[in-house]
Write an enzyme that holds these catalytic residues in place. Structure first.
Site, mmCIF file in Angstrom:
data_model
loop_
_atom_site.group_PDB
_atom_site.id
_atom_site.type_symbol
_atom_site.label_atom_id
_atom_site.label_comp_id
_atom_site.label_asym_id
_atom_site.label_seq_id
_atom_site.Cartn_x
_atom_site.Cartn_y
_atom_site.Cartn_z
ATOM 1 N N HIS A 94 0.848 -1.192 0.000
ATOM 2 C CA HIS A 94 0.000 0.000 0.000
ATOM 3 C C HIS A 94 0.889 1.250 0.000
ATOM 4 C CE1 HIS A 94 -2.797 3.073 1.246
ATOM 5 N NE2 HIS A 94 -3.753 2.272 0.785
ATOM 6 N N GLU A 164 -3.958 2.036 -7.432
ATOM 7 C CA GLU A 164 -4.355 3.151 -6.575
ATOM 8 C C GLU A 164 -3.462 4.355 -6.870
ATOM 9 O OE1 GLU A 164 -6.606 1.876 -2.876
ATOM 10 O OE2 GLU A 164 -4.514 1.641 -2.358
HETATM 11 P P1 PGA Z 1 -9.489 5.961 0.137
HETATM 12 O O1 PGA Z 1 -8.385 4.869 0.454
HETATM 13 O O2 PGA Z 1 -10.689 5.247 -0.432
HETATM 14 O O3 PGA Z 1 -9.771 6.615 1.447
HETATM 15 O O4 PGA Z 1 -8.877 6.905 -0.864
HETATM 16 C C1 PGA Z 1 -8.074 3.868 -0.457
HETATM 17 C C2 PGA Z 1 -6.800 3.215 -0.025
HETATM 18 O O5 PGA Z 1 -5.872 3.932 0.408
HETATM 19 O O6 PGA Z 1 -6.680 1.979 -0.098
#
Ligand code: PGA
Length: 254
Positions: A94, A164
């Protein structure tokens, strides 16, 4: 057709076990009609075992897992330990952990250790910012290639790739919204890299999107972003919002 998956990443929330149990129970109660969609919730480590007893409809994931199996690794929690208490997924790589110093080589070791413990890794990739010369594509390519070194074709159906874009994550300073077309473009790019690396077997891997997904844009990302699911952070801390996202996914034709 790959089964769609909606994953909630609770990060370092909520503050008490009582609140965690309430949130998990509320989500579980909203799931009675859900048949086609896989639901995964990733709470902090110390809530996992208690939450496991609340519902069988929700699969539990961890937010990280060690590169080792057992031994002198102070502060680490291994895939074996997680699997033993009923955890089946783990988020790895992450961006918030990469920001704490984790690199592609550490993540690669964690993927291997997690797979051998029986866990399904959810590998996060994504660029911090976009630039006019599009070098962010190379960055995502490098993340994928280096994190997947030595991973065999036999294991890849167990893996999920979560795209992401860091600039779209809710906690990011100067956050910007990503659009479903940003998502679609990167989805196609990631699919191509996976195909180049693993051949047609790569089709068994789900590629999902995360970055401030909410109940208002979930349908757009799923329909027009082309992805096989969503990874939600902030919205997953609200049982109503998270169950709405799951229901939107469930209602899609395919
Ligand atoms: P968020 O987080 O939906 O709050 O942007 C997603 C993540 O960091 O996995």
């Amino acid at each position: 057709m790959l089964k769609k998956v909606i994953i909630g990443n609770w990060k370092m929330n909520p503050l008490s076990l009582k609140e965690a149990e309430k949130l998990f129970t509320d989500v579980a109660e909203g799931m009675t009609q859900i048949k086609k969609t896989e639901i995964v919730v990733c709470p902090p480590f110390l809530y996992l075992e208690k939450l496991k007893k609340i519902s069988k409809k929700i699969t539990l994931g961890a937010q990280d897992a060690s590169f080792g199996d057992t031994g002198p690794f102070t502060g680490e929690v291994s895939g074996e330990m997680l699997y033993d208490i009923g955890v089946r997924y783990t988020i790895l790589g992450h961006s918030e952990r990469r920001a704490m110093g984790e690199d592609n080589s550490n993540i690669n070791k964690k993927i291997k250790a997690s797979l051998s413990a029986g866990l399904r890794p959810i590998l996060c990739v994504g660029e911090e910012a976009r630039d006019a010369s599009h070098s962010y594509f190379n960055l995502v390519k490098t993340q994928l290639e280096e994190c997947l070194v030595g991973i065999s074709k036999n294991s890849i159906s167990k893996m999920i790739i979560a795209y992401e874009p860091v600039w779209a994550i809710s906690s990011t300073v100067n956050r910007h919204d990503a659009t479903s077309s940003d998502c679609r473009e990167m989805y196609i790019f990631i699919r191509k890299i996976l195909f180049d690396r693993f051949g047609p077997d790569a089709e068994s891997m789900r590629v999902i999107y995360g970055g401030s997904v909410n109940e208002k844009d979930a349908e757009d990302f799923l329909k027009n972003g082309g992805v096989d699911g969503l990874l939600s952070g902030r919205a997953s801390l609200n049982a109503k919002k998270f169950t709405d996202i799951i229901k939107i996914c469930e209602a899609l034709k395919n």
